[in-house]
Motif scaffolding. Structure first.
Motif, PDB file in Angstrom:
ATOM      1  N   LEU A  21       1.117  -0.933  -0.208  1.00  0.00           N
ATOM      2  CA  LEU A  21       0.100   0.014  -0.121  1.00  0.00           C
ATOM      3  C   LEU A  21       1.144   1.248   0.354  1.00  0.00           C
ATOM      4  O   LEU A  21       0.801   2.117  -0.598  1.00  0.00           O
ATOM      5  N   ALA A  22       1.975   1.467   0.471  1.00  0.00           N
ATOM      6  CA  ALA A  22       2.709   2.417   0.670  1.00  0.00           C
ATOM      7  C   ALA A  22       3.474   2.932  -0.546  1.00  0.00           C
ATOM      8  O   ALA A  22       3.500   3.672  -1.197  1.00  0.00           O
ATOM      9  N   GLU A  23       3.794   1.604  -1.132  1.00  0.00           N
ATOM     10  CA  GLU A  23       4.430   2.000  -2.271  1.00  0.00           C
ATOM     11  C   GLU A  23       3.402   2.368  -3.424  1.00  0.00           C
ATOM     12  O   GLU A  23       3.892   3.325  -4.107  1.00  0.00           O
ATOM     13  N   ILE A  24       2.321   2.047  -3.962  1.00  0.00           N
ATOM     14  CA  ILE A  24       1.148   2.538  -4.440  1.00  0.00           C
ATOM     15  C   ILE A  24       0.780   3.708  -4.553  1.00  0.00           C
ATOM     16  O   ILE A  24       0.496   4.506  -5.325  1.00  0.00           O
ATOM     17  N   ALA A  25       0.524   3.763  -3.065  1.00  0.00           N
ATOM     18  CA  ALA A  25       0.417   4.940  -2.901  1.00  0.00           C
ATOM     19  C   ALA A  25       1.368   6.254  -2.805  1.00  0.00           C
ATOM     20  O   ALA A  25       0.713   7.567  -2.641  1.00  0.00           O
ATOM     21  N   GLY A  26       2.445   6.025  -2.800  1.00  0.00           N
ATOM     22  CA  GLY A  26       3.655   6.749  -2.813  1.00  0.00           C
ATOM     23  C   GLY A  26       4.499   7.275  -1.353  1.00  0.00           C
ATOM     24  O   GLY A  26       4.067   9.048  -1.540  1.00  0.00           O
ATOM     25  N   VAL A  27       3.783   6.698  -0.244  1.00  0.00           N
ATOM     26  CA  VAL A  27       3.428   7.281   0.875  1.00  0.00           C
ATOM     27  C   VAL A  27       5.277   6.219   1.593  1.00  0.00           C
ATOM     28  O   VAL A  27       5.006   5.101   1.007  1.00  0.00           O
ATOM     29  N   GLY A  60      -2.912   5.128  14.449  1.00  0.00           N
ATOM     30  CA  GLY A  60      -3.575   7.017  15.016  1.00  0.00           C
ATOM     31  C   GLY A  60      -1.940   7.961  15.551  1.00  0.00           C
ATOM     32  O   GLY A  60      -2.442   8.964  16.287  1.00  0.00           O
ATOM     33  N   GLN A  61      -0.746   7.819  15.124  1.00  0.00           N
ATOM     34  CA  GLN A  61       0.042   8.707  15.784  1.00  0.00           C
ATOM     35  C   GLN A  61       1.315   9.052  14.658  1.00  0.00           C
ATOM     36  O   GLN A  61       1.996   9.781  14.638  1.00  0.00           O
ATOM     37  N   ALA A  62      -0.414   9.674  13.923  1.00  0.00           N
ATOM     38  CA  ALA A  62       0.694  10.816  12.593  1.00  0.00           C
ATOM     39  C   ALA A  62      -0.089  11.665  12.304  1.00  0.00           C
ATOM     40  O   ALA A  62      -1.588  11.227  12.842  1.00  0.00           O
ATOM     41  N   ASN A  63      -0.195  12.954  11.730  1.00  0.00           N
ATOM     42  CA  ASN A  63      -0.775  13.743  11.379  1.00  0.00           C
ATOM     43  C   ASN A  63      -1.036  14.106  10.390  1.00  0.00           C
ATOM     44  O   ASN A  63       0.274  14.196   9.387  1.00  0.00           O
ATOM     45  N   PRO A  64      -1.690  13.022   9.335  1.00  0.00           N
ATOM     46  CA  PRO A  64      -1.285  13.518   7.540  1.00  0.00           C
ATOM     47  C   PRO A  64      -1.822  14.389   6.941  1.00  0.00           C
ATOM     48  O   PRO A  64      -2.138  15.323   7.591  1.00  0.00           O
ATOM     49  N   THR A  65      -0.965  14.829   5.813  1.00  0.00           N
ATOM     50  CA  THR A  65      -1.257  16.105   5.461  1.00  0.00           C
ATOM     51  C   THR A  65      -2.760  15.174   4.511  1.00  0.00           C
ATOM     52  O   THR A  65      -3.063  14.422   4.643  1.00  0.00           O
ATOM     53  N   LEU A  66      -3.572  16.290   4.068  1.00  0.00           N
ATOM     54  CA  LEU A  66      -5.006  15.423   3.478  1.00  0.00           C
ATOM     55  C   LEU A  66      -4.399  14.988   2.131  1.00  0.00           C
ATOM     56  O   LEU A  66      -4.731  14.328   1.863  1.00  0.00           O
ATOM     57  N   LYS A  67      -3.508  15.594   1.373  1.00  0.00           N
ATOM     58  CA  LYS A  67      -2.702  15.063   0.177  1.00  0.00           C
ATOM     59  C   LYS A  67      -1.810  13.867   0.420  1.00  0.00           C
ATOM     60  O   LYS A  67      -2.591  12.655  -0.485  1.00  0.00           O
ATOM     61  N   VAL A  68      -1.680  13.070   1.605  1.00  0.00           N
ATOM     62  CA  VAL A  68      -1.360  11.861   1.482  1.00  0.00           C
ATOM     63  C   VAL A  68      -2.810  10.987   1.585  1.00  0.00           C
ATOM     64  O   VAL A  68      -2.802   9.260   1.684  1.00  0.00           O
ATOM     65  N   LEU A  84      -5.536  11.348   1.142  1.00  0.00           N
ATOM     66  CA  LEU A  84      -5.932  11.738  -0.421  1.00  0.00           C
ATOM     67  C   LEU A  84      -5.700  10.233  -0.929  1.00  0.00           C
ATOM     68  O   LEU A  84      -6.365   9.623  -1.899  1.00  0.00           O
ATOM     69  N   GLN A  85      -3.952  10.097  -1.033  1.00  0.00           N
ATOM     70  CA  GLN A  85      -3.422   9.211  -1.594  1.00  0.00           C
ATOM     71  C   GLN A  85      -3.858   8.065  -1.095  1.00  0.00           C
ATOM     72  O   GLN A  85      -4.297   7.388  -1.718  1.00  0.00           O
ATOM     73  N   LEU A  86      -3.600   7.483   0.097  1.00  0.00           N
ATOM     74  CA  LEU A  86      -4.484   6.644   0.685  1.00  0.00           C
ATOM     75  C   LEU A  86      -5.604   5.851   0.321  1.00  0.00           C
ATOM     76  O   LEU A  86      -5.760   4.837  -0.073  1.00  0.00           O
ATOM     77  N   ALA A  87      -7.122   7.109   0.198  1.00  0.00           N
ATOM     78  CA  ALA A  87      -7.585   6.822  -0.286  1.00  0.00           C
ATOM     79  C   ALA A  87      -8.657   6.178  -1.426  1.00  0.00           C
ATOM     80  O   ALA A  87      -8.651   5.390  -1.672  1.00  0.00           O
ATOM     81  N   GLU A  88      -7.254   6.820  -2.207  1.00  0.00           N
ATOM     82  CA  GLU A  88      -7.506   6.815  -3.865  1.00  0.00           C
ATOM     83  C   GLU A  88      -7.513   4.831  -3.982  1.00  0.00           C
ATOM     84  O   GLU A  88      -8.389   4.397  -4.466  1.00  0.00           O
ATOM     85  N   VAL A  89      -6.231   4.436  -3.240  1.00  0.00           N
ATOM     86  CA  VAL A  89      -5.973   3.363  -3.538  1.00  0.00           C
ATOM     87  C   VAL A  89      -6.483   2.390  -3.125  1.00  0.00           C
ATOM     88  O   VAL A  89      -7.404   1.412  -3.556  1.00  0.00           O
ATOM     89  N   LEU A  90      -7.196   2.818  -1.622  1.00  0.00           N
ATOM     90  CA  LEU A  90      -7.883   1.824  -1.291  1.00  0.00           C
ATOM     91  C   LEU A  90      -9.338   1.616  -1.053  1.00  0.00           C
ATOM     92  O   LEU A  90     -10.368   0.390  -1.264  1.00  0.00           O
ATOM     93  N   GLY A  91      -9.834   2.592  -1.790  1.00  0.00           N
ATOM     94  CA  GLY A  91     -11.052   3.268  -2.993  1.00  0.00           C
ATOM     95  C   GLY A  91     -12.281   3.425  -2.133  1.00  0.00           C
ATOM     96  O   GLY A  91     -13.214   3.301  -2.186  1.00  0.00           O
ATOM     97  N   LEU A  92     -11.680   4.172  -1.041  1.00  0.00           N
ATOM     98  CA  LEU A  92     -12.155   4.493  -0.161  1.00  0.00           C
ATOM     99  C   LEU A  92     -12.810   6.032  -0.027  1.00  0.00           C
ATOM    100  O   LEU A  92     -11.828   7.123  -1.434  1.00  0.00           O
ATOM    101  N   GLU A  93     -13.328   6.904   0.159  1.00  0.00           N
ATOM    102  CA  GLU A  93     -13.925   8.201  -0.275  1.00  0.00           C
ATOM    103  C   GLU A  93     -13.435   9.579   1.085  1.00  0.00           C
ATOM    104  O   GLU A  93     -14.230   8.560   2.368  1.00  0.00           O
TER     105      GLU A  93
END
Length: 73
Positions: A24-30, A41-49, A51-60
């Motif tokens: 997942l990390a490789e596909i999403a570019g993180v 729950g130990q990170a404060n991810p950016t909106l960009k990150v 969105l990248q994860l949601a896109e790969v996982l099929g989440l909205e």
């Protein structure tokens, strides 16, 4: 929704799809470290990150902006 709940949702979907953290990390570019921290729950991810994860996982990803003085449920 807090960081813990976001991480739980990402982990649940990843496991449901049978995708490993490294894949997942490789596909999403993180980085794997970033993904691990998000899932715990130990990170404060950016909106960009997120969105990248949601896109790969099929989440909205939905952003809700509350009005001043509005109580969050």
């Amino acid at each position: 929704m807090g960081f813990r709940e976001v991480g739980d949702a990402i982990r649940r979907q990843r496991v449901l799809l049978g995708v490993t953290q490294p894949d997942l990390a490789e596909i999403a570019g993180v980085s794997v470290n970033t993904l691990c921290n998000i899932e715990r729950g130990q990170a404060n991810p950016t909106l960009k990150v997120l969105l990248q994860l949601a896109e790969v996982l099929g989440l909205e990803l939905k952003l809700m902006i509350k009005s001043p003085g509005e109580v969050t449920k």
